[in-house]
Design a protein around this motif. Structure first.
Motif, PDB file in Angstrom:
ATOM      1  N   MET A 256      47.767 181.319 -14.931  1.00  0.00           N
ATOM      2  CA  MET A 256      47.367 181.665 -16.288  1.00  0.00           C
ATOM      3  C   MET A 256      47.221 183.173 -16.366  1.00  0.00           C
ATOM      4  SD  MET A 256      44.057 180.165 -18.300  1.00  0.00           S
ATOM      5  CE  MET A 256      44.693 178.498 -18.382  1.00  0.00           C
TER       6      MET A 256
ATOM      7  N   GLY B  15      37.203 177.377  -6.899  1.00  0.00           N
ATOM      8  CA  GLY B  15      38.205 176.548  -7.570  1.00  0.00           C
ATOM      9  C   GLY B  15      38.275 175.121  -7.049  1.00  0.00           C
TER      10      GLY B  15
ATOM     11  N   PHE C  33      37.380 171.481  -6.714  1.00  0.00           N
ATOM     12  CA  PHE C  33      36.689 170.441  -7.474  1.00  0.00           C
ATOM     13  C   PHE C  33      36.906 169.084  -6.805  1.00  0.00           C
ATOM     14  CE2 PHE C  33      35.083 171.982 -11.621  1.00  0.00           C
ATOM     15  CZ  PHE C  33      35.369 173.316 -11.468  1.00  0.00           C
TER      16      PHE C  33
ATOM     17  N   PRO D 210      47.651 169.421 -14.679  1.00  0.00           N
ATOM     18  CA  PRO D 210      47.426 168.667 -13.440  1.00  0.00           C
ATOM     19  C   PRO D 210      47.860 167.198 -13.541  1.00  0.00           C
ATOM     20  CG  PRO D 210      45.546 170.092 -13.869  1.00  0.00           C
ATOM     21  CD  PRO D 210      46.440 170.186 -15.079  1.00  0.00           C
TER      22      PRO D 210
ATOM     23  N   ASP E   4      51.558 166.875 -13.108  1.00  0.00           N
ATOM     24  CA  ASP E   4      51.869 166.967 -11.678  1.00  0.00           C
ATOM     25  C   ASP E   4      51.564 165.645 -10.966  1.00  0.00           C
ATOM     26  OD1 ASP E   4      52.274 167.835  -9.021  1.00  0.00           O
ATOM     27  OD2 ASP E   4      50.265 168.691  -8.896  1.00  0.00           O
TER      28      ASP E   4
ATOM     29  N   ASP F  95      40.537 165.271  -4.915  1.00  0.00           N
ATOM     30  CA  ASP F  95      40.345 166.705  -4.633  1.00  0.00           C
ATOM     31  C   ASP F  95      41.350 167.524  -5.431  1.00  0.00           C
ATOM     32  OD1 ASP F  95      38.448 166.002  -2.723  1.00  0.00           O
ATOM     33  OD2 ASP F  95      39.965 165.889  -1.132  1.00  0.00           O
ATOM     34  N   LEU F  96      40.819 168.438  -6.220  1.00  0.00           N
ATOM     35  CA  LEU F  96      41.672 169.250  -7.082  1.00  0.00           C
ATOM     36  C   LEU F  96      41.243 170.707  -6.964  1.00  0.00           C
ATOM     37  CD1 LEU F  96      42.736 168.103 -10.589  1.00  0.00           C
ATOM     38  CD2 LEU F  96      41.980 170.448 -10.274  1.00  0.00           C
ATOM     39  N   ASP F  97      42.208 171.582  -6.750  1.00  0.00           N
ATOM     40  CA  ASP F  97      41.924 173.015  -6.614  1.00  0.00           C
ATOM     41  C   ASP F  97      42.397 173.721  -7.884  1.00  0.00           C
ATOM     42  OD1 ASP F  97      41.847 175.725  -6.012  1.00  0.00           O
ATOM     43  OD2 ASP F  97      42.413 175.414  -3.919  1.00  0.00           O
ATOM     44  N   LEU F  98      41.445 174.299  -8.599  1.00  0.00           N
ATOM     45  CA  LEU F  98      41.699 174.912  -9.900  1.00  0.00           C
ATOM     46  C   LEU F  98      42.696 176.075  -9.836  1.00  0.00           C
ATOM     47  CD1 LEU F  98      40.397 173.990 -12.544  1.00  0.00           C
ATOM     48  CD2 LEU F  98      38.800 175.896 -12.370  1.00  0.00           C
ATOM     49  N   GLN F  99      42.887 176.626  -8.632  1.00  0.00           N
ATOM     50  CA  GLN F  99      43.865 177.719  -8.501  1.00  0.00           C
ATOM     51  C   GLN F  99      45.256 177.282  -8.965  1.00  0.00           C
ATOM     52  OE1 GLN F  99      43.547 180.395  -4.843  1.00  0.00           O
ATOM     53  NE2 GLN F  99      42.603 178.503  -4.116  1.00  0.00           N
TER      54      GLN F  99
ATOM     55  N   PHE G 274      46.090 174.950 -11.454  1.00  0.00           N
ATOM     56  CA  PHE G 274      46.160 174.945 -12.917  1.00  0.00           C
ATOM     57  C   PHE G 274      46.133 176.365 -13.484  1.00  0.00           C
ATOM     58  CE2 PHE G 274      43.753 174.860 -17.010  1.00  0.00           C
ATOM     59  CZ  PHE G 274      44.750 174.272 -17.784  1.00  0.00           C
ATOM     60  N   LEU G 275      45.312 177.219 -12.869  1.00  0.00           N
ATOM     61  CA  LEU G 275      45.163 178.588 -13.376  1.00  0.00           C
ATOM     62  C   LEU G 275      46.351 179.467 -13.000  1.00  0.00           C
ATOM     63  CD1 LEU G 275      41.352 179.179 -12.615  1.00  0.00           C
ATOM     64  CD2 LEU G 275      42.402 178.637 -14.817  1.00  0.00           C
ATOM     65  N   GLY G 276      47.242 178.953 -12.164  1.00  0.00           N
ATOM     66  CA  GLY G 276      48.414 179.726 -11.770  1.00  0.00           C
ATOM     67  C   GLY G 276      48.073 180.889 -10.849  1.00  0.00           C
ATOM     68  N   LEU G 277      46.969 180.765 -10.105  1.00  0.00           N
ATOM     69  CA  LEU G 277      46.542 181.861  -9.231  1.00  0.00           C
ATOM     70  C   LEU G 277      47.205 181.809  -7.866  1.00  0.00           C
ATOM     71  CD1 LEU G 277      42.716 181.931 -10.073  1.00  0.00           C
ATOM     72  CD2 LEU G 277      44.561 183.346 -11.018  1.00  0.00           C
TER      73      LEU G 277
ATOM     74  N   ARG H 247      49.037 173.048  -5.661  1.00  0.00           N
ATOM     75  CA  ARG H 247      49.539 172.225  -6.751  1.00  0.00           C
ATOM     76  C   ARG H 247      48.461 172.092  -7.823  1.00  0.00           C
ATOM     77  NH1 ARG H 247      50.575 166.150  -4.826  1.00  0.00           N
ATOM     78  NH2 ARG H 247      51.022 165.964  -7.050  1.00  0.00           N
ATOM     79  N   PRO H 248      48.881 171.896  -9.083  1.00  0.00           N
ATOM     80  CA  PRO H 248      47.886 171.729 -10.154  1.00  0.00           C
ATOM     81  C   PRO H 248      47.109 170.411 -10.028  1.00  0.00           C
ATOM     82  CG  PRO H 248      50.046 172.309 -11.059  1.00  0.00           C
ATOM     83  CD  PRO H 248      50.249 172.001  -9.614  1.00  0.00           C
ATOM     84  N   GLY H 249      47.763 169.359  -9.578  1.00  0.00           N
ATOM     85  CA  GLY H 249      47.136 168.027  -9.548  1.00  0.00           C
ATOM     86  C   GLY H 249      46.333 167.767  -8.291  1.00  0.00           C
ATOM     87  N   TYR H 250      45.974 166.489  -8.114  1.00  0.00           N
ATOM     88  CA  TYR H 250      45.181 166.119  -6.942  1.00  0.00           C
ATOM     89  C   TYR H 250      45.959 166.351  -5.644  1.00  0.00           C
ATOM     90  CZ  TYR H 250      41.551 163.752  -9.695  1.00  0.00           C
ATOM     91  OH  TYR H 250      40.520 163.472 -10.551  1.00  0.00           O
ATOM     92  N   LYS H 251      45.279 166.961  -4.683  1.00  0.00           N
ATOM     93  CA  LYS H 251      45.828 167.083  -3.329  1.00  0.00           C
ATOM     94  C   LYS H 251      45.804 165.732  -2.646  1.00  0.00           C
ATOM     95  CE  LYS H 251      42.973 170.232  -1.860  1.00  0.00           C
ATOM     96  NZ  LYS H 251      42.239 171.204  -1.033  1.00  0.00           N
TER      97      LYS H 251
END
Lengths: 186, 186
Positions: A1, A32, A34, A168, A171, B125-129, B131-134, B139-143
């Motif tokens: 983003m 980040g 969650f 997400p 994905d 488990d989801l890493d916001l990085q 979705f935020l494109g960081l 990946r945007p979705g669940y690992k």
């Protein structure tokens, strides 16, 4: 983003707080991380109920929710249920619709794109032969899902589509997610 | 699914009707074709609402539902929402919990396995990085998603686990589903 340089609220999203969130995760990537959760209990036949309340995120257990969200799932009569709620495959479509919409709205806000309205219709094709084990040529899940959006916004359709694809849930549905299942007998 | 030879109701599932359904789909595979649907409307910020009512299945439009199921999705405050409902990633966990449970219960009924109780807890488990494109490493979705079941039933845990794995939602989440997205500007 792309980092929000606007201030105020766009599309109902506080872009100041969004910018602060992005900077915080950039500086400390562990913020980040969650973990979302659902607890489910079988009620009978096709009827079961999830409660969703706690989650971990931004470095701590989140305790802002004072009561859980309660979600009932069931099958319609034609699938031997009593229709106490949407069925699991319909919940997948809702999750995807909600996820695509939220991704669109948040990423648009970060780019200063103003959105006036978003409506979508999702369809998923499922062949019961898969679940019933009647053909090993037929998968149990959706063969295909189609999402059609009608959007009022100050950006071209192609750009808006790219923002939905960052979701997400997109994905999760369109790519494999490892799922581990453990069964404890009581 | 092995054809039901039992009669009556097992686990709240009418196994006579289940057997008739299986035979009907075997004889006319087009009866197994289902199309599920969700309509969604954005309300503001992270808040949007799906209505779920009609579907196609067993050779016809199903009109048994007299009113729609209404599902609200939102983000919690830490994710810039107002918590009007579970978020899209939590709905994925609910759909998966419901789908695994229903698959277990129905397939057990078809095999004459009696189930007394089913409870499950799912974590994703989801890493916001993502979705935020960081980070393009995230990946945007669940690992990963973990489902843990506690079940009272007259069958071994390994057999019960196999029945959950036949779930359409397990297939949808753990394997790729083609998703097409069309955007029409209003």
């Amino acid at each position: 983003m792309s980092q929000a340089t606007m201030t105020g609220v766009i599309n109902g999203v506080d872009v100041d707080r969004m910018g602060a969130t992005i900077r915080a995760v950039q500086e400390n990537t562990s913020l980040g991380t969650f973990q979302f959760r659902a607890k489910n209990r079988w009620i009978g036949g096709g009827h079961n109920r999830s409660t969703i309340q706690s989650f971990y995120g931004a470095g701590q257990e989140d305790t802002a929710r004072k009561k859980p969200f309660v979600l009932d799932s069931d099958e319609p009569p034609v699938l031997l249920g009593k229709d106490h709620g949407a069925n699991p495959y319909e919940y997948v479509l809702h999750a995807l619709a909600a996820g695509l919409t939220t991704s669109l709205v948040y990423h648009a806000a970060a780019r200063g794109i103003h959105i006036e309205s978003v409506e979508s219709t999702l369809e998923g094709d499922l062949d019961l032969q898969g679940f019933l084990g009647l053909s090993d040529q037929v998968r149990p899940g959706y063969k295909e899902i189609r999402a059609r959006f009608a959007i009022k916004a100050d950006a071209p359709a192609e750009e808006l589509k790219k923002l939905t694809l960052l979701s997400p849930v997109y994905d999760i549905v369109s790519n494999p997610v490892p799922v581990s299942i453990q069964i404890d007998k009581r």
